[in-house]
Design a protein around this motif. Structure first.
Motif, PDB file in Angstrom:
ATOM      1  N   TYR A  76       0.813  -1.305  -0.176  1.00  0.00           N
ATOM      2  CA  TYR A  76       0.044   0.024   0.021  1.00  0.00           C
ATOM      3  C   TYR A  76       0.852   1.255   0.046  1.00  0.00           C
ATOM      4  O   TYR A  76       1.951   1.300   0.685  1.00  0.00           O
ATOM      5  CB  TYR A  76      -0.821  -0.017   1.054  1.00  0.00           C
ATOM      6  CG  TYR A  76      -1.897  -1.184   1.275  1.00  0.00           C
ATOM      7  CD1 TYR A  76      -3.021  -1.182   0.782  1.00  0.00           C
ATOM      8  CD2 TYR A  76      -1.314  -2.327   1.866  1.00  0.00           C
ATOM      9  CE1 TYR A  76      -3.896  -2.182   0.827  1.00  0.00           C
ATOM     10  CE2 TYR A  76      -2.425  -3.628   2.030  1.00  0.00           C
ATOM     11  CZ  TYR A  76      -3.363  -3.529   1.520  1.00  0.00           C
ATOM     12  OH  TYR A  76      -4.282  -4.642   1.249  1.00  0.00           O
ATOM     13  N   ARG A 106      -5.588   2.292   3.941  1.00  0.00           N
ATOM     14  CA  ARG A 106      -5.265   0.842   3.855  1.00  0.00           C
ATOM     15  C   ARG A 106      -6.405   0.276   3.256  1.00  0.00           C
ATOM     16  O   ARG A 106      -6.386  -0.626   2.240  1.00  0.00           O
ATOM     17  CB  ARG A 106      -5.205   0.557   5.297  1.00  0.00           C
ATOM     18  CG  ARG A 106      -4.629  -1.055   5.264  1.00  0.00           C
ATOM     19  CD  ARG A 106      -4.471  -1.522   6.605  1.00  0.00           C
ATOM     20  NE  ARG A 106      -3.899  -3.042   6.653  1.00  0.00           N
ATOM     21  CZ  ARG A 106      -3.356  -3.758   7.478  1.00  0.00           C
ATOM     22  NH1 ARG A 106      -2.830  -2.999   8.550  1.00  0.00           N
ATOM     23  NH2 ARG A 106      -3.222  -5.090   7.325  1.00  0.00           N
ATOM     24  N   PRO A 117      -6.684   1.797  -1.293  1.00  0.00           N
ATOM     25  CA  PRO A 117      -5.485   2.261  -2.132  1.00  0.00           C
ATOM     26  C   PRO A 117      -5.698   3.270  -3.229  1.00  0.00           C
ATOM     27  O   PRO A 117      -4.842   3.980  -3.537  1.00  0.00           O
ATOM     28  CB  PRO A 117      -4.823   0.972  -2.657  1.00  0.00           C
ATOM     29  CG  PRO A 117      -5.566  -0.271  -1.797  1.00  0.00           C
ATOM     30  CD  PRO A 117      -6.964   0.153  -1.693  1.00  0.00           C
TER      31      PRO A 117
END
Length: 211
Positions: A154, A160, A163
């Protein structure tokens, strides 16, 4: 070639919780925390997994407060010997992790020049500069890692769970590793090659330890 060093930080998620869950596999995927210090009001939470965080639990809460916020929470207790915390199981598990990191490093090019430095019980710095430099020297032109190869990677600026948020997704970043003249952007390709190694190290740790 860039003179910047390429250093990765390997950091285990909710390490104490994972150590306990490995001993009680039925707890995987459930909200869990680890308490230490004393039993008054359930002790103090020193580790909280993501499922528990989603339920509103935070580190340093009292166990009783945490279970009131998240009734499904399971609280593990740090073992004690003569009234003091016994961290043996966590230290032993930590050694397993570091052994797995060293095994991964030994399979890399320029392995003798790769430095692994322990930062804490569940953190390690890995200096991948020698491997990245050797890879760039051997490949002409260097192969750009693909999105499939970096599926679990990422970007720092991307959330998270999404992306692609903010227009700064991994695929776009990989596509832009070459400038308008077709030359690789030195620092970015070095970062991408290091990310590929880190993903392999993480997979090896999971295979060897379940963490």
């Amino acid at each position: 070639m860039s003179t910047e060093r390429v250093i990765a930080l390997i950091d285990m998620d909710c390490f104490y919780v994972q150590c306990e869950q490995r001993l009680q596999p039925d707890r995987w995927g459930q909200p869990c925390a680890v308490a230490q210090y004393n039993n008054w009001k359930g002790g103090i939470l020193i580790a909280v997994n993501y499922e528990a965080r989603d339920g509103g639990v935070k580190r340093y809460m009292r166990g009783s407060e945490a279970t009131a916020v998240c009734p499904d929470l399971h609280v593990f207790a740090v073992p004690e010997v003569r009234g003091k915390a016994d961290l043996t199981r966590y230290r032993d598990a930590s050694q397993e992790v570091f052994n797995a990191i060293q095994e991964s490093v030994q399979s890399l090019t320029a392995a003798a020049d790769i430095i692994v430095e322990k930062a804490s019980v569940d953190e390690a710095f890995v200096d991948l500069t020698a491997h990245v430099n050797h890879t760039l020297d051997q490949l002409e032109p260097p192969a750009v890692p693909t999105g499939a190869q970096l599926a679990d990677t990422y970007l720092e600026l991307a959330p998270r769970d999404d992306p692609t948020a903010g227009g700064n997704d991994l695929g776009q970043w990989l596509d832009e590793l070459r400038d308008d003249n077709g030359f690789l952007r030195s620092d970015d390709i070095r970062l991408a090659l290091a990310a590929l190694v880190v993903q392999r190290i993480r997979a090896h740790i999971a295979d060897k330890t379940q963490f």
